[in-house]
Design an enzyme around this catalytic site. Sequence first.
Site: not given
Ligand SMILES: NC(=O)C1=CN([C@@H]2O[C@H](COP(=O)(O)OP(=O)(O)OC[C@H]3O[C@@H](n4cnc5c(N)ncnc54)[C@H](OP(=O)(O)O)[C@@H]3O)[C@@H](O)[C@H]2O)C=CC1
Ligand SMILES: [Mg+2]
Length: 337
Positions: A26, A86-87, A109, A135, A228
Site C-alpha cells: 500500500y 521484497a517480492q 513492473h 502512483g 537555472e
Molecule cells: N513508485 C511508482 O510510482 C512505480 C512503481 N512501480 C512498481 O510498483 C511496485 C511497487 O512499488 P512502489 O509503489 O514504489 O512501492 P513502495 O515502496 O511505495 O510501497 C511498498 C508497499 O509495500 C509494503 N511492503 C513492504 N514489504 C512488504 C512485504 N514483504 N509484503 C507486503 N507488503 C510489503 C510497504 O509497506 P510498509 O509501509 O510497511 O513499508 C508499502 O506499503 C514495484 O514493482 C515498482 O517497480 C511501477 C510503476 C511506477
Molecule cells: Mg521503475
Amino acid sequence: MSVEVYYDDDADLAVIQGRRVAVIGYGSQGHAHALSLRDSGVDVVVGLPEGSRSRAKAEEQGLEVRTPAEAAAAADVIMVLAPDTAQRTLYAEHIAPHLSAGKALFFGHGFNIRYGFITPPAEVDVAMVAPKGPGHLVRRQYVDGKGVPCLVAVEQDASGNALALALAYAKAIGGTRAGVIRTSFAEETETDLFGEQAVLCGGASALVQTGFEVLTEAGYAPEIAYFECLHELKLIVDLMYEGGIARMRYSVSDTAEYGDYSRGPRVVDARVKQEMQRILAEIRSGDFAREWIAEDDAGRPNFTKWRAEGAAHPIEETGRKLRGMMSWVDRPITETA
Ligand SMILES: NC(=O)C1=CN([C@@H]2O[C@H](COP(=O)(O)OP(=O)(O)OC[C@H]3O[C@@H](n4cnc5c(N)ncnc54)[C@H](OP(=O)(O)O)[C@@H]3O)[C@@H](O)[C@H]2O)C=CC1
Ligand SMILES: [Mg+2]
Ligand SMILES: CC[C@](O)(C(C)=O)C(=O)O
Ligand SMILES: [Mg+2]
C-alpha cells in the site's frame, strides 16, 4: 502507431468487478490501485504484514486489510505492489501456497518475472498492468476523472482471458481513459530500468547536481544556480511534454536554441552514449538485477550511503529555502489524493 493501444471501449469493467482483488502493498502504486479499484466497484482486499506502517493508512481509507497470505488466499486476482526486492520472498512464503487454477497473478513492473526471481505455476494467468507514472499521480488523475497511460503484458494466459482481465483492471484504475499499450514483461522491464537509470532519475539528477556544482564552485550564488539548473528544468520539460523538443526550442530564445544545438552534444557526447549502451547491456544481461538483489540482501550498504549523500547535497538546502518563496508549490504529488 506500431503498438496496440486500448481505450475505455476496449475494456469491460464487469470482468474485474466479478473478481476479488488482493492488492499486496500500500505504497505509491498500491494505494492508488486499491482506492481506484474500490471506487470502480471492485471487491478489494489489501495485503500487508502485521507490523506494516501502511496498515493504518489503508484502514483509515476504509479498506479491508489482511495479511498477504490471507489476502492471497481470499482473492481471484493478486496484484503484487510490494517493493521489487521484497517480492521473491513474499511470493514464495505468502502467495505461491495460495495459487491455483483460475487465479491470476498481476504485477506493476516485470522485474521479478523477467529475471526469474519468481516462476509462477503454469495453471495461473500472469499479467502486468504498469502505469507509466508515479502512483500518487495515478490516483490523482483517477479522482479528477482522467488517467495515466498504462502498459499491459501477458506472460501466461492459462485461462485464455488474461488480456481481457488486465484491460479491465487497467480501466478500473483509469488507465484506459488515457490509453493502454500492449508490451511484454521483458520490454517493460528493460526499458523501465533503462529510462530511470540513464535519463529520468540517474541521468537527470546527475545533470542537475553537476550543473549546480559548476556554477556554485565558480562563485555564483546557490539560489541563482538552483533556479537555472533545477527550478527551470520543470518549465522546460513541460514544454517538451506538451509538444516535443521542437516545441521547447520554439518557445525559448534563439540564443538558448543556438546554445542547445552547439553545446548540448558536448555535454552528452559519444562517451555518454557509450556509457548508456553499457548500462542497457547490464540491464539486458541481468547483471544490474543480480547486483541490486545482492545489495538488498546485504542490507543496502551502498544505497543507504548514497541516499544520505544525496540528501546532504547543498542543492537540497538551497531548494528548501527557495521553495518556501513559491506559493504555488503547495500540493506535492506525493500527497495522498
Ligand atoms: N513508485 C511508482 O510510482 C512505480 C512503481 N512501480 C512498481 O510498483 C511496485 C511497487 O512499488 P512502489 O509503489 O514504489 O512501492 P513502495 O515502496 O511505495 O510501497 C511498498 C508497499 O509495500 C509494503 N511492503 C513492504 N514489504 C512488504 C512485504 N514483504 N509484503 C507486503 N507488503 C510489503 C510497504 O509497506 P510498509 O509501509 O510497511 O513499508 C508499502 O506499503 C514495484 O514493482 C515498482 O517497480 C511501477 C510503476 C511506477
Ligand atoms: Mg521503475
Ligand atoms: C521513473 C521511475 C519509475 O520507473 C516510475 C515512477 O515509473 C519507478 O520505478 O518508480
Ligand atoms: Mg517507470
